[in-house]
Design an enzyme around this catalytic site. Sequence first.
Site, mmCIF file in Angstrom:
data_model
loop_
_atom_site.group_PDB
_atom_site.id
_atom_site.type_symbol
_atom_site.label_atom_id
_atom_site.label_comp_id
_atom_site.label_asym_id
_atom_site.label_seq_id
_atom_site.Cartn_x
_atom_site.Cartn_y
_atom_site.Cartn_z
ATOM 1 N N ASN A 151 0.790 -1.249 0.000
ATOM 2 C CA ASN A 151 0.000 0.000 0.000
ATOM 3 C C ASN A 151 0.812 1.283 0.000
ATOM 4 O O ASN A 151 0.298 2.340 -0.318
ATOM 5 C CB ASN A 151 -0.992 -0.025 1.154
ATOM 6 C CG ASN A 151 -0.298 -0.081 2.502
ATOM 7 O OD1 ASN A 151 0.845 -0.484 2.604
ATOM 8 N ND2 ASN A 151 -1.005 0.367 3.523
ATOM 9 N N GLU A 247 5.753 -4.338 11.624
ATOM 10 C CA GLU A 247 4.608 -3.417 11.652
ATOM 11 C C GLU A 247 3.494 -4.130 10.918
ATOM 12 O O GLU A 247 3.601 -4.379 9.718
ATOM 13 C CB GLU A 247 4.970 -2.098 10.978
ATOM 14 C CG GLU A 247 5.979 -1.264 11.725
ATOM 15 C CD GLU A 247 5.489 -0.849 13.114
ATOM 16 O OE1 GLU A 247 6.328 -0.529 13.950
ATOM 17 O OE2 GLU A 247 4.259 -0.851 13.337
ATOM 18 N N CYS A 281 -2.936 0.608 7.152
ATOM 19 C CA CYS A 281 -2.925 -0.116 8.432
ATOM 20 C C CYS A 281 -3.550 0.756 9.507
ATOM 21 O O CYS A 281 -4.188 0.273 10.427
ATOM 22 C CB CYS A 281 -1.514 -0.486 8.816
ATOM 23 S SG CYS A 281 -0.486 0.951 8.996
HETATM 24 P P1 NAP Z 1 1.384 -9.123 3.135
HETATM 25 O O1 NAP Z 1 0.576 -9.947 2.219
HETATM 26 O O2 NAP Z 1 1.700 -9.596 4.480
HETATM 27 O O3 NAP Z 1 2.779 -8.832 2.363
HETATM 28 C C1 NAP Z 1 3.732 -7.996 2.972
HETATM 29 C C2 NAP Z 1 5.096 -8.336 2.388
HETATM 30 O O4 NAP Z 1 5.484 -9.631 2.819
HETATM 31 C C3 NAP Z 1 5.086 -8.381 0.865
HETATM 32 O O5 NAP Z 1 6.331 -7.927 0.379
HETATM 33 C C4 NAP Z 1 4.938 -9.872 0.612
HETATM 34 O O6 NAP Z 1 5.393 -10.266 -0.666
HETATM 35 C C5 NAP Z 1 5.840 -10.413 1.684
HETATM 36 N N1 NAP Z 1 5.622 -11.816 2.011
HETATM 37 C C6 NAP Z 1 4.555 -12.585 1.737
HETATM 38 N N2 NAP Z 1 4.734 -13.831 2.221
HETATM 39 C C7 NAP Z 1 5.972 -13.836 2.805
HETATM 40 C C8 NAP Z 1 6.754 -14.803 3.496
HETATM 41 N N3 NAP Z 1 6.347 -16.049 3.667
HETATM 42 N N4 NAP Z 1 7.968 -14.439 3.981
HETATM 43 C C9 NAP Z 1 8.425 -13.177 3.800
HETATM 44 N N5 NAP Z 1 7.731 -12.205 3.148
HETATM 45 C C10 NAP Z 1 6.524 -12.543 2.674
HETATM 46 O O7 NAP Z 1 0.748 -7.668 3.324
HETATM 47 P P2 NAP Z 1 0.225 -6.684 2.177
HETATM 48 O O8 NAP Z 1 -0.999 -7.295 1.584
HETATM 49 O O9 NAP Z 1 1.336 -6.310 1.290
HETATM 50 O O10 NAP Z 1 -0.173 -5.404 3.044
HETATM 51 C C11 NAP Z 1 -1.390 -5.368 3.715
HETATM 52 C C12 NAP Z 1 -1.200 -5.745 5.166
HETATM 53 O O11 NAP Z 1 -0.076 -5.065 5.697
HETATM 54 C C13 NAP Z 1 -2.384 -5.298 6.019
HETATM 55 O O12 NAP Z 1 -2.626 -6.238 7.042
HETATM 56 C C14 NAP Z 1 -1.917 -3.996 6.643
HETATM 57 O O13 NAP Z 1 -2.573 -3.716 7.850
HETATM 58 C C15 NAP Z 1 -0.456 -4.280 6.851
HETATM 59 N N6 NAP Z 1 0.286 -3.031 6.883
HETATM 60 C C16 NAP Z 1 0.790 -2.612 8.083
HETATM 61 C C17 NAP Z 1 1.466 -1.406 8.136
HETATM 62 C C18 NAP Z 1 2.046 -0.898 9.422
HETATM 63 O O14 NAP Z 1 2.898 0.002 9.357
HETATM 64 N N7 NAP Z 1 1.658 -1.422 10.553
HETATM 65 C C19 NAP Z 1 1.639 -0.634 7.004
HETATM 66 C C20 NAP Z 1 1.104 -1.105 5.812
HETATM 67 C C21 NAP Z 1 0.425 -2.302 5.751
HETATM 68 P P3 NAP Z 1 4.254 -10.621 -1.783
HETATM 69 O O15 NAP Z 1 3.505 -9.370 -2.034
HETATM 70 O O16 NAP Z 1 5.095 -11.076 -2.956
HETATM 71 O O17 NAP Z 1 3.412 -11.716 -1.195
HETATM 72 O O1 G3P Z 2 -0.559 1.509 6.185
HETATM 73 C C1 G3P Z 2 0.545 2.307 6.013
HETATM 74 C C2 G3P Z 2 0.791 3.130 7.240
HETATM 75 O O2 G3P Z 2 2.127 3.435 7.283
HETATM 76 C C3 G3P Z 2 -0.164 4.305 7.216
HETATM 77 O O3 G3P Z 2 0.498 5.500 6.965
HETATM 78 O O4 G3P Z 2 0.541 7.951 7.028
HETATM 79 O O5 G3P Z 2 -1.357 6.793 5.898
HETATM 80 O O6 G3P Z 2 -1.155 6.725 8.371
HETATM 81 P P1 G3P Z 2 -0.414 6.825 7.065
#
Ligand code: NAP
Ligand code: G3P
Length: 471
Positions: A151, A247, A281
Amino acid sequence: MREYKAFINNEFIDNGEWLEIINPTTLKPAGKVTALKSEDINQAYQAARTAQTTWSALPLLKRIEYVNNFKKELLKNKEELATIMSEEVAKGYKEALGEVERTAEIIDYTIEEVKRLDPLAMTGEGMGATNKIGIFSRVPKGVVCAISPFNYPVNLAIAKIAPALLTGNTVVFKPATAGSLCGAFFAKLALAAAFPKGIFNVVTGRGREIGDLITANPEIDMISFTGSVGVGNQLRKNASTTDLVLELGGKDPALVLDNLQLEKYATEIIAGAFGYSGQRCTAIKRVLVSDAIADQLVPILKAKVEALTVGQPQDNANITPVIDEKSADFIQGLIDDAKKQGAKIICGDKRVKNLMWPTLVDGVSVKMRLAWEEPFGPVLPIIRVNSPAEMIKIANESNFGLQASVFCQDLSTAIVVAKQIQTGTVNINGRSQRGPDCFPFLGIKDSGEGVQGIREALLSMTRYQGIVINY
Ligand code: NAP
Ligand code: G3P
């Protein structure tokens, strides 16, 4: 079609295998990136390890010069990068441009902050040692594995890569599949910035195929991961001996405690819930409010939701297609479950493939999935609760603990309530958000481990090295 290759030891890697990146708006390929295999991953870590000693021995101002050159290249290419981002993750073009500019600001602030990562000097006199001076410097951990989500394909990547490099670490970076075109584009910027060989490596490929290879490599000294709880928990198991900053997901509640500024509260709630179609997130993912106030608040929210534009990223619509149809199906499933159990759709609940109209759902009960699961899409549940104590209870029963918002004009009451909410951060009279990026950013419980934010990122990628002088 954009074809970007993985980048190892300052060379583009073409192993003949490709991973197609689908444009969420057209549902057609936006481009393709190299699909790396295990031997390639090992090569990336070998390159990072080989380069790290020399890189960390460089004077800080020299490392800053390289990273600052990278920032200049980022800004030089911001329109191109914003276009790629729009095509790759359906982020509005203007919002994508803003993300690139915000990233340059993060680099600038990180450069200033790393200059002040001064050693800690202590005497032992407080413990009776009268002949010792201890000097504890921050030194790099070594090889950092940086993994970013879809994202914020520029911001959440560079927010890891910049502090890692500036503190003398070298980096193996894995962008999300949706985000890999942006991630692989960084390689061009690194070459233009004359990065020394091996300090920055981009490994592309589907996470579920190469993820374990990337995170279990013995050369890793630290992993900085941003993504879902599911993958984060997998990392906690696989990489248990490695330093981890995670995160993860969120289910940020907004507690509305009075009706004194409902218009302002609603503006914050809508911006917090529907920014980037709810794919943040830190999005507000549930509103906890009493019946009496909800009767006044819901019509205001409804008007604002219905004023959101729905359409294409290139037109800078407020609501654009979510990342893929699988995600849209999941989001729709939460809405349908709530409807089936008696919740009331105030507006929305309409979709064309992965384009989902912003949806406001009232009367959501704690028996419904929508009250607890992270949609990561444009849907906002209203949970009617008639006491602040009950709101705090429900807020804290979530397995998530990223952020929360408390809307209340009596600051003392707001602080008393905020202090009882189990999240990394509570925003009073404002939406939950990571920015400003210099603030510590952390999730507790399922929302993460460790702390991000600029100074905290620098600290998480370094360790103390103590020298004690006996005299
Ligand atoms: P995701 O599916 O968990 O993927 C995150 C990253 O991990 C991607 O680069 C993904 O690669 C990689 N990945 C997938 N499987 C893996 C494995 N087995 N080992 C190591 N890396 C692996 O998350 P997303 O769909 O990209 O993002 C959405 C999620 O992230 C939501 O739950 C959101 O809340 C969370 N998020 C949290 C924050 C925060 O700062 N707290 C910020 C942004 C998003 P691929 O894409 O190739 O699978
Ligand atoms: O989900 C990505 C997180 O870093 C949110 O950033 O600045 O949109 O709250 P912000």
